[in-house]
Design a protein around this motif. Sequence first.
Motif, PDB file in Angstrom:
ATOM      1  N   VAL A  93       0.867  -1.167   0.000  1.00 21.55           N
ATOM      2  CA  VAL A  93       0.000   0.000   0.000  1.00 21.55           C
ATOM      3  C   VAL A  93       0.910   1.225   0.000  1.00 21.55           C
ATOM      4  O   VAL A  93       1.794   1.339   0.856  1.00 21.55           O
ATOM      5  CB  VAL A  93      -0.921   0.018   1.228  1.00 21.55           C
ATOM      6  CG1 VAL A  93      -1.723   1.322   1.272  1.00 21.55           C
ATOM      7  CG2 VAL A  93      -1.857  -1.187   1.203  1.00 21.55           C
ATOM      8  N   TYR A  94       0.714   2.101  -0.952  1.00 26.30           N
ATOM      9  CA  TYR A  94       1.514   3.311  -1.062  1.00 26.30           C
ATOM     10  C   TYR A  94       0.739   4.471  -0.446  1.00 26.30           C
ATOM     11  O   TYR A  94      -0.422   4.707  -0.814  1.00 26.30           O
ATOM     12  CB  TYR A  94       1.860   3.583  -2.515  1.00 26.30           C
ATOM     13  CG  TYR A  94       2.977   2.687  -2.997  1.00 26.30           C
ATOM     14  CD1 TYR A  94       2.752   1.319  -3.196  1.00 26.30           C
ATOM     15  CD2 TYR A  94       4.259   3.183  -3.202  1.00 26.30           C
ATOM     16  CE1 TYR A  94       3.785   0.479  -3.602  1.00 26.30           C
ATOM     17  CE2 TYR A  94       5.292   2.354  -3.612  1.00 26.30           C
ATOM     18  CZ  TYR A  94       5.055   1.009  -3.811  1.00 26.30           C
ATOM     19  OH  TYR A  94       6.069   0.170  -4.194  1.00 26.30           O
ATOM     20  N   ILE A  95       1.398   5.163   0.461  1.00 28.98           N
ATOM     21  CA  ILE A  95       0.733   6.180   1.266  1.00 28.98           C
ATOM     22  C   ILE A  95       1.450   7.509   1.106  1.00 28.98           C
ATOM     23  O   ILE A  95       2.676   7.586   1.252  1.00 28.98           O
ATOM     24  CB  ILE A  95       0.721   5.777   2.751  1.00 28.98           C
ATOM     25  CG1 ILE A  95       0.219   4.334   2.907  1.00 28.98           C
ATOM     26  CG2 ILE A  95      -0.133   6.738   3.559  1.00 28.98           C
ATOM     27  CD1 ILE A  95       0.572   3.686   4.218  1.00 28.98           C
ATOM     28  N   CYS A  96       0.680   8.539   0.824  1.00 26.52           N
ATOM     29  CA  CYS A  96       1.202   9.881   0.684  1.00 26.52           C
ATOM     30  C   CYS A  96       1.219  10.582   2.044  1.00 26.52           C
ATOM     31  O   CYS A  96       0.322  10.348   2.870  1.00 26.52           O
ATOM     32  CB  CYS A  96       0.308  10.641  -0.302  1.00 26.52           C
ATOM     33  SG  CYS A  96       0.722  12.353  -0.559  1.00 26.52           S
ATOM     34  N   ALA A  97       2.218  11.408   2.276  1.00 24.82           N
ATOM     35  CA  ALA A  97       2.321  12.121   3.549  1.00 24.82           C
ATOM     36  C   ALA A  97       2.784  13.544   3.325  1.00 24.82           C
ATOM     37  O   ALA A  97       3.485  13.828   2.344  1.00 24.82           O
ATOM     38  CB  ALA A  97       3.299  11.401   4.470  1.00 24.82           C
ATOM     39  N   ALA A  98       2.400  14.426   4.223  1.00 32.11           N
ATOM     40  CA  ALA A  98       2.799  15.825   4.145  1.00 32.11           C
ATOM     41  C   ALA A  98       3.373  16.283   5.480  1.00 32.11           C
ATOM     42  O   ALA A  98       2.927  15.859   6.547  1.00 32.11           O
ATOM     43  CB  ALA A  98       1.616  16.708   3.760  1.00 32.11           C
ATOM     44  N   TRP A 115      -1.415  12.312   6.633  1.00 33.44           N
ATOM     45  CA  TRP A 115      -1.302  11.078   5.852  1.00 33.44           C
ATOM     46  C   TRP A 115      -2.573  10.849   5.047  1.00 33.44           C
ATOM     47  O   TRP A 115      -3.672  11.177   5.477  1.00 33.44           O
ATOM     48  CB  TRP A 115      -1.094   9.881   6.783  1.00 33.44           C
ATOM     49  CG  TRP A 115       0.213   9.919   7.504  1.00 33.44           C
ATOM     50  CD1 TRP A 115       0.497  10.563   8.666  1.00 33.44           C
ATOM     51  CD2 TRP A 115       1.430   9.311   7.073  1.00 33.44           C
ATOM     52  NE1 TRP A 115       1.817  10.389   9.005  1.00 33.44           N
ATOM     53  CE2 TRP A 115       2.413   9.625   8.043  1.00 33.44           C
ATOM     54  CE3 TRP A 115       1.791   8.534   5.976  1.00 33.44           C
ATOM     55  CZ2 TRP A 115       3.732   9.179   7.931  1.00 33.44           C
ATOM     56  CZ3 TRP A 115       3.094   8.091   5.875  1.00 33.44           C
ATOM     57  CH2 TRP A 115       4.059   8.414   6.841  1.00 33.44           C
ATOM     58  N   GLY A 116      -2.384  10.268   3.858  1.00 29.83           N
ATOM     59  CA  GLY A 116      -3.527   9.843   3.081  1.00 29.83           C
ATOM     60  C   GLY A 116      -3.964   8.449   3.499  1.00 29.83           C
ATOM     61  O   GLY A 116      -3.407   7.866   4.441  1.00 29.83           O
ATOM     62  N   GLN A 117      -4.962   7.925   2.776  1.00 28.01           N
ATOM     63  CA  GLN A 117      -5.505   6.610   3.093  1.00 28.01           C
ATOM     64  C   GLN A 117      -4.709   5.485   2.437  1.00 28.01           C
ATOM     65  O   GLN A 117      -4.773   4.329   2.884  1.00 28.01           O
ATOM     66  CB  GLN A 117      -6.958   6.522   2.650  1.00 28.01           C
ATOM     67  CG  GLN A 117      -7.874   7.435   3.431  1.00 28.01           C
ATOM     68  CD  GLN A 117      -7.904   7.078   4.891  1.00 28.01           C
ATOM     69  OE1 GLN A 117      -8.106   5.933   5.274  1.00 28.01           O
ATOM     70  NE2 GLN A 117      -7.670   8.072   5.753  1.00 28.01           N
ATOM     71  N   GLY A 118      -3.992   5.801   1.387  1.00 28.20           N
ATOM     72  CA  GLY A 118      -3.182   4.801   0.713  1.00 28.20           C
ATOM     73  C   GLY A 118      -3.843   4.236  -0.527  1.00 28.20           C
ATOM     74  O   GLY A 118      -5.066   4.266  -0.671  1.00 28.20           O
ATOM     75  N   THR A 119      -3.025   3.728  -1.434  1.00 27.13           N
ATOM     76  CA  THR A 119      -3.508   3.080  -2.650  1.00 27.13           C
ATOM     77  C   THR A 119      -2.685   1.813  -2.868  1.00 27.13           C
ATOM     78  O   THR A 119      -1.470   1.816  -2.707  1.00 27.13           O
ATOM     79  CB  THR A 119      -3.423   4.037  -3.862  1.00 27.13           C
ATOM     80  OG1 THR A 119      -3.994   3.414  -5.013  1.00 27.13           O
ATOM     81  CG2 THR A 119      -1.988   4.461  -4.171  1.00 27.13           C
ATOM     82  N   GLN A 120      -3.374   0.736  -3.212  1.00 24.81           N
ATOM     83  CA  GLN A 120      -2.717  -0.571  -3.333  1.00 24.81           C
ATOM     84  C   GLN A 120      -1.995  -0.693  -4.672  1.00 24.81           C
ATOM     85  O   GLN A 120      -2.570  -0.406  -5.731  1.00 24.81           O
ATOM     86  CB  GLN A 120      -3.744  -1.688  -3.208  1.00 24.81           C
ATOM     87  CG  GLN A 120      -3.177  -3.086  -3.393  1.00 24.81           C
ATOM     88  CD  GLN A 120      -2.283  -3.510  -2.236  1.00 24.81           C
ATOM     89  OE1 GLN A 120      -2.619  -3.318  -1.075  1.00 24.81           O
ATOM     90  NE2 GLN A 120      -1.132  -4.097  -2.559  1.00 24.81           N
ATOM     91  N   VAL A 121      -0.765  -1.144  -4.604  1.00 23.33           N
ATOM     92  CA  VAL A 121       0.005  -1.482  -5.802  1.00 23.33           C
ATOM     93  C   VAL A 121       0.398  -2.943  -5.686  1.00 23.33           C
ATOM     94  O   VAL A 121       1.027  -3.347  -4.707  1.00 23.33           O
ATOM     95  CB  VAL A 121       1.262  -0.600  -5.937  1.00 23.33           C
ATOM     96  CG1 VAL A 121       2.145  -1.109  -7.078  1.00 23.33           C
ATOM     97  CG2 VAL A 121       0.871   0.852  -6.171  1.00 23.33           C
ATOM     98  N   THR A 122       0.004  -3.736  -6.670  1.00 20.32           N
ATOM     99  CA  THR A 122       0.334  -5.151  -6.686  1.00 20.32           C
ATOM    100  C   THR A 122       1.080  -5.469  -7.967  1.00 20.32           C
ATOM    101  O   THR A 122       0.598  -5.165  -9.063  1.00 20.32           O
ATOM    102  CB  THR A 122      -0.928  -6.016  -6.591  1.00 20.32           C
ATOM    103  OG1 THR A 122      -1.650  -5.670  -5.406  1.00 20.32           O
ATOM    104  CG2 THR A 122      -0.563  -7.495  -6.538  1.00 20.32           C
ATOM    105  N   VAL A 123       2.266  -6.055  -7.822  1.00 17.08           N
ATOM    106  CA  VAL A 123       3.100  -6.398  -8.969  1.00 17.08           C
ATOM    107  C   VAL A 123       3.226  -7.907  -9.030  1.00 17.08           C
ATOM    108  O   VAL A 123       3.767  -8.534  -8.118  1.00 17.08           O
ATOM    109  CB  VAL A 123       4.490  -5.746  -8.866  1.00 17.08           C
ATOM    110  CG1 VAL A 123       5.294  -6.022 -10.133  1.00 17.08           C
ATOM    111  CG2 VAL A 123       4.371  -4.245  -8.625  1.00 17.08           C
ATOM    112  N   SER A 124       2.719  -8.493 -10.093  1.00 14.05           N
ATOM    113  CA  SER A 124       2.785  -9.944 -10.248  1.00 14.05           C
ATOM    114  C   SER A 124       4.031 -10.335 -11.022  1.00 14.05           C
ATOM    115  O   SER A 124       4.510  -9.587 -11.877  1.00 14.05           O
ATOM    116  CB  SER A 124       1.539 -10.452 -10.969  1.00 14.05           C
ATOM    117  OG  SER A 124       1.483  -9.937 -12.280  1.00 14.05           O
TER     118      SER A 124
END
Length: 125
Positions: A93-98, A115-124
Amino acid sequence: QVQLVESGGGLVQAGDSLRLSCAASGRTFSMSAMGWFRQAPGKEREFAAALNWSGGSTYYADSVKGRFTISRDNAKNTVYLQMNSLKPEDTAVYICAAMTYYSRRYATPSEYNYWGQGTQVTVSS
């Protein structure tokens, strides 16, 4: 207060690219830096990249250096994370912060106060 909203995550194959966005709103004039962290299941939050908002200097973790690029659009109060040559170990989960006060400890999560809520990154593989 600063609000952060991430977007752009998804499922990709190894070697592919993704661009994440983090839109900031609220008291954005108070931001001194923005960063991207990531957290995989069962692991601690890990620094990926940061950008000094006033001078534009960028900072990267060794694990992403040369593959990830952090950039900004001042007019949109948005920071981006361009991720190239993605690997399965980038899955998180990639999370942005300030950060709204002066600190050069860009890799330290506790230095960021929004902090943001995050966005999922999945690499197969």
